[in-house]
Design a protein around this motif. Structure first.
Motif, PDB file in Angstrom:
ATOM      1  N   ARG A 121       0.821  -1.216   0.000  1.00 15.34           N
ATOM      2  CA  ARG A 121       0.000   0.000   0.000  1.00 15.34           C
ATOM      3  C   ARG A 121       0.851   1.260   0.000  1.00 15.34           C
ATOM      4  O   ARG A 121       0.595   2.214  -0.710  1.00 15.34           O
ATOM      5  N   PRO A 141       2.231   6.417  -2.172  1.00 18.77           N
ATOM      6  CA  PRO A 141       3.098   7.053  -1.155  1.00 18.77           C
ATOM      7  C   PRO A 141       2.473   8.309  -0.542  1.00 18.77           C
ATOM      8  O   PRO A 141       2.709   8.592   0.630  1.00 18.77           O
ATOM      9  N   GLN A 167      -0.648   8.790   0.130  1.00 22.55           N
ATOM     10  CA  GLN A 167      -1.849   8.500   0.922  1.00 22.55           C
ATOM     11  C   GLN A 167      -1.580   7.561   2.097  1.00 22.55           C
ATOM     12  O   GLN A 167      -2.475   7.241   2.862  1.00 22.55           O
ATOM     13  N   THR A 168      -0.366   7.104   2.200  1.00 19.53           N
ATOM     14  CA  THR A 168      -0.095   6.030   3.147  1.00 19.53           C
ATOM     15  C   THR A 168      -0.175   6.465   4.610  1.00 19.53           C
ATOM     16  O   THR A 168      -0.005   7.644   4.921  1.00 19.53           O
ATOM     17  N   ASP A 169      -0.426   5.503   5.502  1.00 19.81           N
ATOM     18  CA  ASP A 169      -0.342   5.819   6.932  1.00 19.81           C
ATOM     19  C   ASP A 169       1.133   6.108   7.184  1.00 19.81           C
ATOM     20  O   ASP A 169       1.998   5.466   6.595  1.00 19.81           O
ATOM     21  N   ILE A 170       1.383   7.040   8.044  1.00 22.52           N
ATOM     22  CA  ILE A 170       2.779   7.437   8.215  1.00 22.52           C
ATOM     23  C   ILE A 170       3.584   6.407   9.015  1.00 22.52           C
ATOM     24  O   ILE A 170       4.773   6.514   9.127  1.00 22.52           O
ATOM     25  N   PHE A 171       2.932   5.374   9.515  1.00 25.41           N
ATOM     26  CA  PHE A 171       3.659   4.372  10.313  1.00 25.41           C
ATOM     27  C   PHE A 171       4.007   3.118   9.522  1.00 25.41           C
ATOM     28  O   PHE A 171       4.607   2.214  10.050  1.00 25.41           O
ATOM     29  N   GLN A 175       6.235  -1.610  10.459  1.00 26.86           N
ATOM     30  CA  GLN A 175       5.187  -1.471  11.463  1.00 26.86           C
ATOM     31  C   GLN A 175       4.836  -2.762  12.206  1.00 26.86           C
ATOM     32  O   GLN A 175       4.262  -2.718  13.267  1.00 26.86           O
ATOM     33  N   ASP A 176       5.184  -3.916  11.671  1.00 26.72           N
ATOM     34  CA  ASP A 176       4.619  -5.133  12.245  1.00 26.72           C
ATOM     35  C   ASP A 176       5.117  -5.503  13.627  1.00 26.72           C
ATOM     36  O   ASP A 176       4.365  -5.881  14.490  1.00 26.72           O
ATOM     37  N   GLU A 216       8.821   9.872   3.261  1.00 29.83           N
ATOM     38  CA  GLU A 216       8.724  11.337   3.247  1.00 29.83           C
ATOM     39  C   GLU A 216       7.622  11.855   4.162  1.00 29.83           C
ATOM     40  O   GLU A 216       7.760  12.888   4.776  1.00 29.83           O
ATOM     41  N   GLN A 255       5.504  15.548   8.162  1.00 27.26           N
ATOM     42  CA  GLN A 255       4.594  15.710   9.303  1.00 27.26           C
ATOM     43  C   GLN A 255       5.295  16.382  10.478  1.00 27.26           C
ATOM     44  O   GLN A 255       4.683  17.051  11.274  1.00 27.26           O
ATOM     45  N   GLN A 308      -9.107  11.614   4.717  1.00 27.25           N
ATOM     46  CA  GLN A 308      -9.115  10.189   5.081  1.00 27.25           C
ATOM     47  C   GLN A 308      -9.579  10.065   6.525  1.00 27.25           C
ATOM     48  O   GLN A 308      -9.418  10.998   7.300  1.00 27.25           O
ATOM     49  N   GLY A 366      -4.377   4.518  14.102  1.00 29.42           N
ATOM     50  CA  GLY A 366      -3.170   4.783  13.316  1.00 29.42           C
ATOM     51  C   GLY A 366      -3.201   4.275  11.896  1.00 29.42           C
ATOM     52  O   GLY A 366      -2.218   4.395  11.173  1.00 29.42           O
ATOM     53  N   TYR A 417      -7.732  -2.221  -2.802  1.00 27.37           N
ATOM     54  CA  TYR A 417      -6.762  -3.111  -3.446  1.00 27.37           C
ATOM     55  C   TYR A 417      -7.357  -4.499  -3.604  1.00 27.37           C
ATOM     56  O   TYR A 417      -8.167  -4.939  -2.788  1.00 27.37           O
ATOM     57  N   ARG A 420      -7.704  12.730   8.580  1.00 23.51           N
ATOM     58  CA  ARG A 420      -6.397  13.254   8.165  1.00 23.51           C
ATOM     59  C   ARG A 420      -6.571  13.915   6.788  1.00 23.51           C
ATOM     60  O   ARG A 420      -6.764  13.214   5.797  1.00 23.51           O
ATOM     61  N   ILE A 457      -5.326  15.550   3.419  1.00 21.90           N
ATOM     62  CA  ILE A 457      -4.099  15.539   2.598  1.00 21.90           C
ATOM     63  C   ILE A 457      -4.311  16.539   1.464  1.00 21.90           C
ATOM     64  O   ILE A 457      -5.213  16.362   0.637  1.00 21.90           O
ATOM     65  N   THR A 505       5.415  15.384  -1.833  1.00 21.43           N
ATOM     66  CA  THR A 505       5.842  13.989  -1.642  1.00 21.43           C
ATOM     67  C   THR A 505       6.608  13.513  -2.866  1.00 21.43           C
ATOM     68  O   THR A 505       7.688  12.937  -2.757  1.00 21.43           O
ATOM     69  N   TYR A 506       6.062  13.789  -4.057  1.00 22.52           N
ATOM     70  CA  TYR A 506       6.725  13.316  -5.285  1.00 22.52           C
ATOM     71  C   TYR A 506       7.977  14.114  -5.600  1.00 22.52           C
ATOM     72  O   TYR A 506       8.927  13.590  -6.173  1.00 22.52           O
ATOM     73  N   THR A 566      10.022  15.245  -3.402  1.00 26.68           N
ATOM     74  CA  THR A 566      11.109  14.759  -2.552  1.00 26.68           C
ATOM     75  C   THR A 566      11.346  13.249  -2.710  1.00 26.68           C
ATOM     76  O   THR A 566      12.434  12.772  -2.421  1.00 26.68           O
TER      77      THR A 566
END
Lengths: 100, 386
Positions: free
Chosen positions: A57, A62, A64-68, A72-73, A90, A95, B63, B68, B97, B228, B230, B238-239, B241
């Motif tokens: 994911r 990149p 939209q991803t959760d920042i963690f 993470q596992d 990034e 953040q 979102q 988390g 997905y 959240r 965005i 993001t792109y 960097t």
């Protein structure tokens, strides 16, 4: 005369490079129409990311991803996906108010 | 002028005497420049492409986060967002997905809103996504050997197989955006993933005044603390960097090539071979000035580095823009089953090429000249006696 051969080789390489760069600049203009079409696609389908890495994911989306997500596992787990090691996390950086 | 040409001629003859060593050096040096320039071309083109096309990405996406993680969003959240002054149209997005067991690939499945048919180009077939039909990206079509009219089965959350007729396939020109996409109707999407009408994946918010985006994002966060926002600016950043020189992709490959170059230059800089010192001493003994010896060594460095730089740069350009970064592909691909073929626009950043020149050719020439200068200022008799 070896120097004539050397200068000729250098000149040929410079000309090839110049042709490639000029061609590139020309193509960039020609591709503008394609870029407009891609922008329309982004706007219409409300896309947010490039479809490059589809393995996880956080590599597919990149922005939209959760920042963690990476690592993470469980503590000390190694990276699960190869692309994760060549993408920078990034989101975390930004953040925290990081500057470019 | 004649004198300089004579010294150049002498330098070429001198290099030709050790032709295998020097040709080997040119090959290695060219490969390093090839790698570095390929990375520079690839990342810069990616960056420019991303920034160019994502300029029209949604202004603001909201979102929902839970523990988390990204969580599905209740559609009722839209009402609270609608009440914020300055907010325009609000559109729920449905996407997710899908792991395809038969190919091992991950697809991004999106639900299509009504009324978009006329706006989509860059595709074969039609963009009419009715019930039981779909539009797929080129990567999905290739992985499943699909053509217009073929059947694309999707296994739903209830375990039932649903069959979709392929109405259209995105063309190669849109690969970087649509390669893994499967677009189906909203009703089909909710059925396949068992998503009730009351929730969406996330929400796109239109904002009338672009300068108010951050302010409205803050207000949304205050009104709905588990969300959240965005912004488009964050997506672009993001792109920007992601393909920066500090990103992992560049650093991983860049560092290897730079280290190889440092070893090469270090080997040169740490001293001359006995044969080379002998040659300098003889030249001095027969009347060459120190400046002539320096010029000779300058030409030697220039011949090797200029030939290598130009050859490597041409190779890098051809590799990225003619062969679609085929050498890097296995490394870039990772575990992605669906991976696009790159047809990148050749954007060239002259500044980056100048930096590349500065960090490779100049140090190499310095590494050639400095030890020679040390040998040239030593008494020839001492050097020849060893």
């Amino acid at each position: 005369m070896k120097y004539r051969l050397f200068i000729s080789i250098i000149m040929v390489e410079i000309v090839i490079l110049a042709i490639l760069f000029i061609r590139g600049a020309g193509l960039a203009g020609k591709y503008q129409k394609d870029i407009e079409a891609r922008r329309m696609l982004v706007s219409t389908l409300m896309l947010t990311d490039l479809s490059i890495w589809t393995e996880a994911r956080y590599t597919r989306h990149p922005s939209q991803t959760d920042i963690f997500s990476p690592f993470q596992d469980y503590p000390s787990s190694i990276e699960h996906f190869p692309a994760g090691s060549i993408l920078s996390p990034e989101g975390v950086y930004l953040q925290r108010g990081g500057k470019k | 002028m004649i004198k300089h040409l004579k010294i150049l001629e002498f330098a070429l003859s001198s290099l030709w005497r050790r032709k295998f060593k020097n040709l080997g050096l040119i090959v290695v040096f060219s490969l390093i420049i090839f790698t570095l320039s390929s990375i520079v071309f690839l990342t810069y083109s990616f960056k420019r492409e991303a920034v160019a096309v994502l300029k029209d990405a949604p202004e603001l996406i909201v979102q929902r986060l839970s523990a988390g993680r990204h969580e599905m969003m209740p559609v009722e959240y839209m009402k609270k967002i609608k009440d914020i002054p300055g907010v325009g149209k609000i559109v729920p997005r449905l996407w997710g997905y899908y792991y395809d067991i038969s190919t091992g690939g991950n697809y991004t499945v999106m639900a299509l809103r009504e009324g978009l048919q006329d706006k989509i180009s860059l595709m074969e077939g039609s963009f009419v996504v009715g019930s039981g039909s779909c539009v797929v990206g080129r990567g999905v079509a290739d992985a499943r050997f699909l053509d217009i009219g073929s059947i694309m089965p999707l296994i739903g959350a209830d375990g039932k197989v649903r069959r979709f007729r392929v109405a259209g396939i995105f063309t190669d020109e849109s690969n970087l955006l649509t390669n893994d996409l499967v677009i189906i109707g909203e009703k089909d999407f909710r059925e396949v993933f068992r998503i009730p009408q009351s929730i969406a994946t996330d929400i796109v918010v239109q904002i009338y005044n672009p300068t108010e985006v951050d302010n409205i994002a803050r207000k949304i966060k205050e009104a709905l603390p588990d969300t959240r926002p965005i912004t488009r600016r964050e997506i672009l950043r993001t792109y920007d960097t992601l393909f920066d020189w500090r990103s992992g992709m560049v650093l991983t490959m860049f560092l290897g090539a730079i280290l190889a170059f440092v070893i090469l230059a270090w080997d040169k800089a740490t001293g001359l071979s006995a044969e080379e010192r002998h040659e300098i001493a003889i030249l001095k003994a027969i009347g060459w000035e120190t400046s002539d010896v320096m010029e000779l060594k300058f030409w030697e460095g220039f011949i090797i580095s200029s030939l290598s730089f130009l050859t490597g740069l041409i190779g890098g350009y051809l590799h990225i823009y003619f062969f679609g970064a085929s050498i890097f592909s296995p490394a870039l691909k990772g575990w992605s089953v669906i991976f696009p073929e790159f047809r990148l626009v050749p954007y060239i950043n002259i500044y980056q090429i100048a930096v590349l020149l500065f960090f490779t050719v100049i140090p190499y020439m310095a590494a050639t000249i400095v030890p020679s200068w040390k040998a040239a200022i030593t008494d020839p008799d001492v050097v020849m006696r060893g």
